[in-house]
Design an enzyme around this catalytic site. Structure first.
Site, short mmCIF file in Angstrom:
data_model
loop_
_atom_site.label_atom_id
_atom_site.label_comp_id
_atom_site.label_asym_id
_atom_site.label_seq_id
_atom_site.Cartn_x
_atom_site.Cartn_y
_atom_site.Cartn_z
N ASP A 286 46.87 1.88 -6.34
CA ASP A 286 47.54 1.06 -7.55
C ASP A 286 46.55 -0.23 -7.73
OD1 ASP A 286 48.87 -1.01 -8.91
OD2 ASP A 286 50.04 -1.67 -7.09
C1 BGC Z 1 51.33 -2.60 -10.32
C2 BGC Z 1 51.89 -1.58 -10.43
C3 BGC Z 1 51.44 -1.26 -12.33
C4 BGC Z 1 50.20 -1.21 -11.98
C5 BGC Z 1 49.33 -1.06 -13.34
C6 BGC Z 1 49.72 -2.64 -10.05
O1 BGC Z 1 49.22 -3.86 -10.40
O2 BGC Z 1 51.25 -3.14 -8.97
O3 BGC Z 1 53.28 -0.92 -9.69
O4 BGC Z 1 52.24 0.09 -12.14
O5 BGC Z 1 49.67 -2.71 -12.31
O6 BGC Z 1 50.33 -1.57 -14.51
#
Ligand code: BGC
Length: 744
Positions: A286
């Site tokens: 993530d």
């Molecule tokens: C989120 C993800 C997301 C990623 C990219 C993160 O902060 O937890 O779910 O896909 O950002 O935007």
């Protein structure tokens, strides 16, 4: 030309022909291996590195990377997120084509509920219990996103959530592993369509692996502490379903699980996902989650973070720069093997080949297609349809709804009547135009015909001023019926949007009281990304529709339901509590040694003394304009062997005046077992359309798998004994039940 020269040229041409056709005939694993053979270690590490496009940030931005286009040209980047539109993705892809090996970039984006046409938030869609509609919504989102240059969506989010304080509850399918698994399957099928390589398919990403939804206290990014049996029983099934549906990628999560960050969790990523389940795609971290292991206190620095993550099975680094800055050193010091690097790179290259980006890196960069595919009337119509299917009728006293077309005046009151941003909700893309969003006001203008519409805002979403209450009351007094649009601001539920207080915000419930005091029929629309607490409204408003955040077609869809052009059939995919103090509250709990017999049974029972034990609205609950009768339960046999099935059938009749659909739900309980089983578990459902007076026979099959569960050794077992089957229109509205035996 002499004959010797001629035959040399012939041989040369032939050899090119042979090698080209040989290359074409190579399987993807062979192509990947051939490419890996040409790559330097630095180029391999580049493939594991993902940067944000600096357009829009969905996490904390780092600025230490210099010009990203130059980094792409140097082969230091495998993927970019948050860049959309063929014009922009083309610029980056052109840079990749200037790198030594011309390996195309992957463009990833959070296409969570629509791309140009915004669909209802995922939790709302889950309320439809309509797999075909959910799949179609994802299909359209993928078609549009792929036309806009996107290769990969960071969706579906398949985290089970039992805590409405958690802001990301809006992104998932609610609390139930069975429903959640079916929805995970539908969404993956929708995103990936007929398969990667087609121009309307994007890679799906099952996230967040795992248990992210169980953050302690519902506070985003918080730790998770749970038994491994609960993990397997409740939290893992939707991930397994996504994998079985062919999800190309997985994303790990920010949380730690029982003390080990998910990003460095070998048990989750390697043992379960890659080894036991045989996942062939790749795992992306993530946003920054590799680097955040320093904050967790799991590692000292990014060097150790990179080592922990890659050796645990995390393949791509989203935005933490830990891999790009440390993997070469880690390989030199033999902390990470080249074999592991090759394996991670191989997984990513495989997807690039499957997407056929090596055949043409610009195949998703077609400006003409982008213009043609986005926002078509068919997509808009589908968004309206799934939006109507997502609306839950919570209350309808004295059949206030549907509205008559002959009313003289309707007053539209509330802070969300004219809102567009709130209709789109959190995680909506910045692609479409806000004009395309139909507010409630506009939807009602379209639908109201000769009926006069009045409007008063009454109050703000969060502001506590009551100055406009009086005007709202006066407006109400001039109308035959009042429709109130109340709820949350679009950014009150979503990532990093956890709330300890999930009551209807500001002074909105007071405004409802003031308007209900007019004595006129009041219909309250609740527009939010999560279950809210609204007890006074639930007790006193004659009619309530929970409309969530419904996307671009919100206003039209709500008008369709208000006027009965569509008869609501949605059911809650998550329990609505009476108070925050009941959370976590979910239907599939254990019985305890002192279960309360009723809402008021508090004498040394497992209950709260200061509020009823039951939830405000139970999982599976939702009304229709018509009524249904369940009867004639029949079991094909009353006892079964493990090798056998039991068929359960019953009659479902529409006993009301309107044609309508009922989601008939089928629950099971293992009455005596070791370890314990929940008081009820959803094991099947069917959405049945019935004309007034019509009866249909519905059946479910019980097989061994429906009776199986994990023991403490994580073996999937069944135990002989008595099982109770329960059938009804909600988890707390069981109409038919019977017991049967499993005899071996
Ligand atoms: C989120 C993800 C997301 C990623 C990219 C993160 O902060 O937890 O779910 O896909 O950002 O935007």
């Amino acid at each position: 030309m002499n004959s010797c020269k001629k035959s040399f040229i012939l041989l040369y041409i032939l050899s090119i022909g042979i090698s080209t056709s040989y290359a074409q005939q190579q399987s993807i694993p062979q192509k990947v291996q051939a490419l890996l053979n040409k790559m330097t270690l630095a180029e391999k590490i580049g493939q594991l590195n993902q940067y944000n496009g600096d357009w829009e940030a969905t996490g904390p931005v780092s600025t230490d990377v210099g010009n990203k286009l130059d980094a792409v040209k140097r082969g230091e980047v495998g993927s970019i997120l948050n860049i959309v539109g063929v014009k922009h993705t083309r610029v980056f892809q052109e840079a990749a084509m200037k790198s030594r090996l011309k390996i195309p970039l992957l463009f990833g984006q959070d296409v969570i509920h629509g791309y140009s046409v915004t669909f209802p938030i995922p939790l709302a869609e889950a309320a439809s219990w309509d797999m075909a509609a959910i799949e179609k919504s994802a299909r359209i989102a993928a078609t549009e996103a792929a036309a806009g240059g996107v290769h990969w969506t960071f969706a579906p989010m398949v985290d089970i959530a039992r805590d409405p304080r958690w802001g990301r509850v809006m992104e998932g399918a609610g609390e139930d592993p069975y429903l959640g698994s079916l929805i995970a399957t539908a969404r993956v099928h929708g995103f990936q369509g007929k398969g990667l390589g087609n121009l309307d398919a994007v890679m799906a990403c099952a996230k967040h692996f795992t248990a992210y939804g169980a953050a302690i206290g519902g506070r985003d990014y918080n730790s998770v502490d749970m038994s491994i049996r609960t993990l397997w029983e409740i939290y893992l099934p939707p991930f397994k379903a996504a994998l079985d549906a062919g999800a190309a990628t997985f994303m790990n999560s920010f949380n730690d699980l029982n003390g080990t960050p998910a990003t460095a969790n070998h048990y989750l990523q390697q043992n379960i996902l890659k080894d036991k389940w045989g996942f062939k795609g790749f795992v992306v971290s993530d946003w920054g989650s590799i680097g955040e292991m320093i904050n967790h206190g799991y590692v000292n620095d990014n060097y150790e973070a990179a080592e922990a993550a890659i050796n645990a099975g995390n393949d791509m680094d989203m935005e933490s720069r830990s891999y790009i800055n440390n993997l070469a050193k880690l390989v030199a010091y033999k902390k990470v093997s080249v074999t592991r690097i090759d394996e991670a790179v191989g997984r990513i290259l495989t997807k690039k080949f499957e997407l056929r980006l090596f055949d043409d890196p610009y195949r998703f960069c077609n400006a003409e297609r982008e213009k043609r595919v986005l926002n078509t009337p068919e997509h808009v119509e589908a968004a309206r349809d799934i939006a109507r299917k997502s609306i839950v009728l919570l209350k309808n006293e004295h059949q206030v709804l549907p509205l008559s077309k002959n009313l003289n005046t309707i007053a539209l009151i509330g802070p969300l009547v004219k809102s567009k941003k709130e209709m789109k909700g959190f995680w909506a893309q910045n692609v479409g135009n806000e004009d395309e969003v139909v507010s409630l006001y506009e939807g009602m203008q379209q639908a109201a015909g000769k009926t006069k519409l009045l409007y008063a805002k009454g109050c703000d979403i969060t502001d506590t001023s009551r100055t406009d209450f009086n005007e709202a009351y006066k407006t109400a007094m001039q109308a035959d019926v009042i429709v109130m649009a109340m709820g949350e601001r679009f950014d009150m539920t979503g990532e990093a949007k956890s709330r300890s207080n999930i009551h209807l915000p500001g002074v909105q419930e007071e405004l409802i009281k003031a308007v209900v005091a007019s004595g006129k029929p009041v219909i309250v629309l609740l527009m939010a990304g999560r279950p809210m607490v609204f007890n006074w409204t639930a007790d006193h408003a004659p009619a309530i529709l929970y409309t969530w955040w419904l996307g671009n077609q919100a206003g039209n869809a709500i008008a369709d339901v208000l006027y009965g052009k569509y008869n609501p059939a949605a059911k809650l995919p998550i329990t609505f509590p009476r108070a925050e103090g009941q959370i976590p509250i979910y239907y599939n709990h254990l019985n305890t040694g002192r279960p309360a017999k009723s809402d008021t049974d508090v004498f040394y029972t497992s209950a709260y003394t200061d509020l009823p034990n039951s939830p405000r609205f139970a999982f599976g609950y939702g009304l229709s304009y018509t009524t249904f009768k369940y009867s004639n339960l029949h079991l094909s046999k009353k006892s079964m062997l493990k090798s056998e099935d039991v068929t359960v059938s019953f009659d479902l009749q529409n006993t009301g005046k309107y044609a309508g659909e009922e989601v008939a739900q089928f629950y099971l309980r293992d009455l005596v077992s070791q370890p314990l089983r929940p008081v009820k578990e959803l094991k099947g459902f069917e959405k049945v359309m019935l004309q007034p007076g019509e009866t249909k026979s519905v059946s479910f099959t019980i097989d061994k798998e429906k009776l199986a569960f994990y023991n403490d050794e994580l073996e999937r077992i069944t135990q002989p004994g008595t099982f109770r089957l329960m059938i009804g229109g909600a988890s707390d509205n069981i109409q038919l039940q019977d017991d049967f035996e499993l005899t071996n």
